[in-house]
Design an enzyme around this catalytic site. Structure first.
Site, PDB file in Angstrom:
ATOM      1  N   ILE A   1       0.900  -1.158   0.000  1.00  0.00           N
ATOM      2  CA  ILE A   1       0.000   0.000   0.000  1.00  0.00           C
ATOM      3  C   ILE A   1       0.941   1.211   0.000  1.00  0.00           C
ATOM      4  CG2 ILE A   1      -0.177  -0.146   2.539  1.00  0.00           C
ATOM      5  CD1 ILE A   1      -2.914   1.089   2.448  1.00  0.00           C
ATOM      6  N   SER A   2       0.696   2.174  -0.888  1.00  0.00           N
ATOM      7  CA  SER A   2       1.621   3.295  -1.026  1.00  0.00           C
ATOM      8  C   SER A   2       1.658   4.145   0.233  1.00  0.00           C
ATOM      9  CB  SER A   2       1.214   4.183  -2.208  1.00  0.00           C
ATOM     10  OG  SER A   2       0.979   3.407  -3.359  1.00  0.00           O
ATOM     11  N   GLN A   3       2.735   4.907   0.315  1.00  0.00           N
ATOM     12  CA  GLN A   3       2.931   5.835   1.444  1.00  0.00           C
ATOM     13  C   GLN A   3       1.859   6.937   1.354  1.00  0.00           C
ATOM     14  OE1 GLN A   3       6.638   7.474   0.259  1.00  0.00           O
ATOM     15  NE2 GLN A   3       6.591   9.102   1.775  1.00  0.00           N
TER      16      GLN A   3
END
Ligand code: SAH
Length: 217
Positions: free
Chosen positions: A63-65
């Site tokens: 999951i992206s930052q």
């Protein structure tokens, strides 16, 4: 941890890591403060959900930052009437952020287990304006094209031609473009008279887009 403690952590994340690093769009800031990122990761990672890092979501994917999610969302200059296509559903978090802002979100995930997990999660959370499909996103989603905006959340060394076709005139497309091994350049393309005007936004690190994208150069 009680829900209100997460709310506090989430607001701190918005203030320090998102607003603090230059994201200004009021709606994007509001939504980043609203969507519960801890519900998009495994139980044992919940405590880390509001630190500004990517987190594992299974199958070697992440999951992206939060800052990058906010930055990409802001760059798309979304309106509440927009229809958006996402390539790389992953956990469904970015799709949820988009769904809070626009009318319709279409999101494609190539890995079956992640598709199933995200579909269920988005339904459980009550997002009725998101459609999830299990497919190679390289070919877009012809049935619902054209889109006002397209967001690719996996790295590719070129923009898939089908996605350019499925973008409306005046539409925006954002993609981590370049070497799929280490770092890529976050690239924002705007479609003007059928051509792409391209703007580079800095360095990011995404997992690679697999499938057809890796066959072509
Ligand atoms: N947007 C996601 C994070 C994306 S991680 C989130 O908010 O959680 C990148 C995702 O892209 C992974 O889940 C990966 O399986 C997916 N992916 C990789 N190649 C793809 C392709 N060709 N089509 C669709 N999804 C792809």
């Amino acid at each position: 941890m009680a829900a209100d403690l997460y709310a506090q952590k989430r607001q701190m994340m918005v203030d320090k890591d998102i607003k603090g690093r230059g994201v200004k769009d009021k709606k994007v800031l509001e939504v980043m403060g609203k969507v519960q990122r801890h519900l998009f990761v495994d139980e044992h990672l919940k405590e880390k959900a509001y630190a500004d890092h990517p987190l594992p979501i299974g199958e070697g994917q992440t999951i992206s930052q939060p800052y990058v999610v906010a930055l990409m969302t802001e760059a798309l200059r979304l309106k509440n009437t927009d229809r958006v296509l996402e390539i790389g559903t992953g956990s469904g978090y970015q799709a949820a952020v988009l769904a809070e802002i626009v009318k319709e979100v279409y999101t494609i995930e190539v890995r079956k287990s992640l598709t199933d997990m995200a579909t269920k999660r988005l339904i459980d959370l009550g997002y009725r304006n998101v459609k999830v499909k299990h497919a190679d996103g390289y070919f877009g989603w012809e049935e619902y094209a054209p889109f006002d905006a397209i967001i690719i959340t996996a790295a590719a060394n070129h923009i898939p031609p089908a996605l350019i076709k499925q973008l409306k005139e005046g539409g925006r497309l954002i993609v981590p473009l370049g070497s799929t091994v280490y770092y890529q350049t976050l690239t924002l393309a705007t479609k003007k008279k059928g051509e792409l005007n391209v703007e580079q936004m800095g360095s990011v690190a995404f997992v690679p887009m697999i499938g057809e994208a890796q066959k072509k150069r």
